[in-house]
Design a protein around this motif. Sequence first.
Motif, PDB file in Angstrom:
ATOM      1  N   THR A 144       0.802  -1.224   0.000  1.00  0.00           N
ATOM      2  CA  THR A 144       0.000   0.000   0.000  1.00  0.00           C
ATOM      3  C   THR A 144       0.836   1.275   0.000  1.00  0.00           C
ATOM      4  OG1 THR A 144      -0.171   0.004   2.410  1.00  0.00           O
ATOM      5  CG2 THR A 144      -1.917  -1.133   1.175  1.00  0.00           C
ATOM      6  N   ARG A 145       2.136   1.148   0.118  1.00  0.00           N
ATOM      7  CA  ARG A 145       3.009   2.330   0.169  1.00  0.00           C
ATOM      8  C   ARG A 145       4.146   2.140  -0.833  1.00  0.00           C
ATOM      9  NH1 ARG A 145       0.123   1.681   4.581  1.00  0.00           N
ATOM     10  NH2 ARG A 145      -0.413   3.492   5.828  1.00  0.00           N
ATOM     11  N   THR A 146       3.788   2.267  -2.098  1.00  0.00           N
ATOM     12  CA  THR A 146       4.721   1.929  -3.172  1.00  0.00           C
ATOM     13  C   THR A 146       5.618   3.082  -3.599  1.00  0.00           C
ATOM     14  OG1 THR A 146       2.996   2.438  -4.794  1.00  0.00           O
ATOM     15  CG2 THR A 146       3.218   0.137  -4.102  1.00  0.00           C
ATOM     16  N   VAL A 191      10.896  -8.360  -1.872  1.00  0.00           N
ATOM     17  CA  VAL A 191      11.149  -7.045  -1.290  1.00  0.00           C
ATOM     18  C   VAL A 191      12.527  -6.575  -1.718  1.00  0.00           C
ATOM     19  CG1 VAL A 191      11.548  -5.829   0.905  1.00  0.00           C
ATOM     20  CG2 VAL A 191       9.628  -7.418   0.692  1.00  0.00           C
ATOM     21  N   GLU A 192      12.581  -5.322  -2.127  1.00  0.00           N
ATOM     22  CA  GLU A 192      13.860  -4.679  -2.446  1.00  0.00           C
ATOM     23  C   GLU A 192      14.279  -3.876  -1.229  1.00  0.00           C
ATOM     24  OE1 GLU A 192      15.593  -1.109  -5.272  1.00  0.00           O
ATOM     25  OE2 GLU A 192      13.589  -1.907  -5.660  1.00  0.00           O
ATOM     26  N   THR A 193      15.509  -4.084  -0.786  1.00  0.00           N
ATOM     27  CA  THR A 193      16.015  -3.343   0.363  1.00  0.00           C
ATOM     28  C   THR A 193      17.069  -2.360  -0.108  1.00  0.00           C
ATOM     29  OG1 THR A 193      17.652  -5.067   0.838  1.00  0.00           O
ATOM     30  CG2 THR A 193      15.550  -5.207   2.002  1.00  0.00           C
ATOM     31  N   VAL A 194      17.040  -1.178   0.485  1.00  0.00           N
ATOM     32  CA  VAL A 194      17.993  -0.119   0.159  1.00  0.00           C
ATOM     33  C   VAL A 194      18.709   0.235   1.448  1.00  0.00           C
ATOM     34  CG1 VAL A 194      18.265   2.240  -0.695  1.00  0.00           C
ATOM     35  CG2 VAL A 194      16.483   0.758  -1.662  1.00  0.00           C
ATOM     36  N   ARG A 195      20.021   0.091   1.436  1.00  0.00           N
ATOM     37  CA  ARG A 195      20.817   0.358   2.633  1.00  0.00           C
ATOM     38  C   ARG A 195      21.181   1.828   2.707  1.00  0.00           C
ATOM     39  NH1 ARG A 195      24.701  -4.730   3.598  1.00  0.00           N
ATOM     40  NH2 ARG A 195      24.560  -3.871   5.674  1.00  0.00           N
ATOM     41  N   ALA A 221       7.697  -6.561  -6.468  1.00  0.00           N
ATOM     42  CA  ALA A 221       6.767  -7.095  -7.466  1.00  0.00           C
ATOM     43  C   ALA A 221       5.403  -6.459  -7.236  1.00  0.00           C
ATOM     44  CB  ALA A 221       6.664  -8.614  -7.334  1.00  0.00           C
ATOM     45  N   HIS A 222       4.594  -6.434  -8.280  1.00  0.00           N
ATOM     46  CA  HIS A 222       3.245  -5.899  -8.112  1.00  0.00           C
ATOM     47  C   HIS A 222       2.475  -6.808  -7.156  1.00  0.00           C
ATOM     48  CE1 HIS A 222      -0.807  -4.530  -8.996  1.00  0.00           C
ATOM     49  NE2 HIS A 222      -0.236  -3.424  -9.449  1.00  0.00           N
ATOM     50  N   PRO A 223       1.715  -6.239  -6.220  1.00  0.00           N
ATOM     51  CA  PRO A 223       1.009  -7.051  -5.227  1.00  0.00           C
ATOM     52  C   PRO A 223       0.051  -8.082  -5.832  1.00  0.00           C
ATOM     53  CG  PRO A 223       0.779  -4.706  -4.724  1.00  0.00           C
ATOM     54  CD  PRO A 223       1.510  -4.806  -6.006  1.00  0.00           C
ATOM     55  N   SER A 225      -4.362 -12.914  -3.761  1.00  0.00           N
ATOM     56  CA  SER A 225      -3.077 -12.244  -3.958  1.00  0.00           C
ATOM     57  C   SER A 225      -2.868 -11.247  -2.817  1.00  0.00           C
ATOM     58  CB  SER A 225      -3.061 -11.497  -5.297  1.00  0.00           C
ATOM     59  OG  SER A 225      -3.907 -10.359  -5.236  1.00  0.00           O
ATOM     60  N   LEU A 226      -1.660 -10.740  -2.730  1.00  0.00           N
ATOM     61  CA  LEU A 226      -1.357  -9.703  -1.749  1.00  0.00           C
ATOM     62  C   LEU A 226      -2.249  -8.486  -2.001  1.00  0.00           C
ATOM     63  CD1 LEU A 226       0.540  -9.134   0.635  1.00  0.00           C
ATOM     64  CD2 LEU A 226       2.156  -8.182  -0.995  1.00  0.00           C
ATOM     65  N   ALA A 227      -2.513  -8.181  -3.262  1.00  0.00           N
ATOM     66  CA  ALA A 227      -3.393  -7.058  -3.605  1.00  0.00           C
ATOM     67  C   ALA A 227      -4.802  -7.287  -3.082  1.00  0.00           C
ATOM     68  CB  ALA A 227      -3.417  -6.850  -5.113  1.00  0.00           C
ATOM     69  N   ASP A 228      -5.311  -8.510  -3.206  1.00  0.00           N
ATOM     70  CA  ASP A 228      -6.652  -8.817  -2.703  1.00  0.00           C
ATOM     71  C   ASP A 228      -6.746  -8.518  -1.209  1.00  0.00           C
ATOM     72  OD1 ASP A 228      -7.473  -9.827  -5.214  1.00  0.00           O
ATOM     73  OD2 ASP A 228      -6.807 -11.859  -4.690  1.00  0.00           O
ATOM     74  N   LEU A 229      -5.746  -8.947  -0.459  1.00  0.00           N
ATOM     75  CA  LEU A 229      -5.766  -8.737   0.986  1.00  0.00           C
ATOM     76  C   LEU A 229      -5.589  -7.267   1.347  1.00  0.00           C
ATOM     77  CD1 LEU A 229      -3.797 -11.783   2.414  1.00  0.00           C
ATOM     78  CD2 LEU A 229      -6.215 -11.572   1.866  1.00  0.00           C
ATOM     79  N   ALA A 230      -4.700  -6.583   0.636  1.00  0.00           N
ATOM     80  CA  ALA A 230      -4.480  -5.162   0.908  1.00  0.00           C
ATOM     81  C   ALA A 230      -5.761  -4.375   0.641  1.00  0.00           C
ATOM     82  CB  ALA A 230      -3.336  -4.628   0.056  1.00  0.00           C
TER      83      ALA A 230
END
Length: 184
Positions: A22-24, A57-61, A71-73, A128-133
């Motif tokens: 939800t916070r893309t 998940v992409e992580t940025v240090r 990825a798209h939810p 999908s993750l989108a369905d739950l969000a």
Amino acid sequence: MQLMRLTLFTDYSLRVLLVLATRTDSLVTIADLSKAFDISNAHLMKVTHLLGKSGWVETVRGRNGGMRLAAHPSKLRIGTIVRHLESDFALVECFGDDNRCVLTGGCELAAVLARAMQAFLDELDRYSLADLANASPALMVLPLWQAVTWHAPVRPPSIEVVPGVAQALLSEPAPARPRGRRAG
């Protein structure tokens, strides 16, 4: 005790993924999530590490780092996520690698539990993750500074789950009616 730890790990992972869905448009930090969910940073670091290794998940240090969904939810199925996160679905000894149960091969319990587990995972695969969000309005009001940037029209959850509901859902069902011919 092992099952509880794994279940909490999956719970925390799914919460992180739902927030990221939800916070893309911004990076979300472990500290932000720790505060919003009242979960320790140490637990969330382990969760984030595995989610990063999974490719979801992409992580940025660094100073302005954080994480975002990679990825798209709508592409992330809940069943796939749970299968990846849970390392052990051995509800009974005969499902495990170190099976020493003397009933193995002659017990219907394993078959019943295997069918139930498959039904559980099949149900998770429907979403999908989108369905739950999109069915989780509470995500929209979490105390995070990152704005909600992606969601379809929010619909209410399909079942209200509050303390005690899980126990009620798992409680003993009403006795089944006896099978057989009806008197005519």
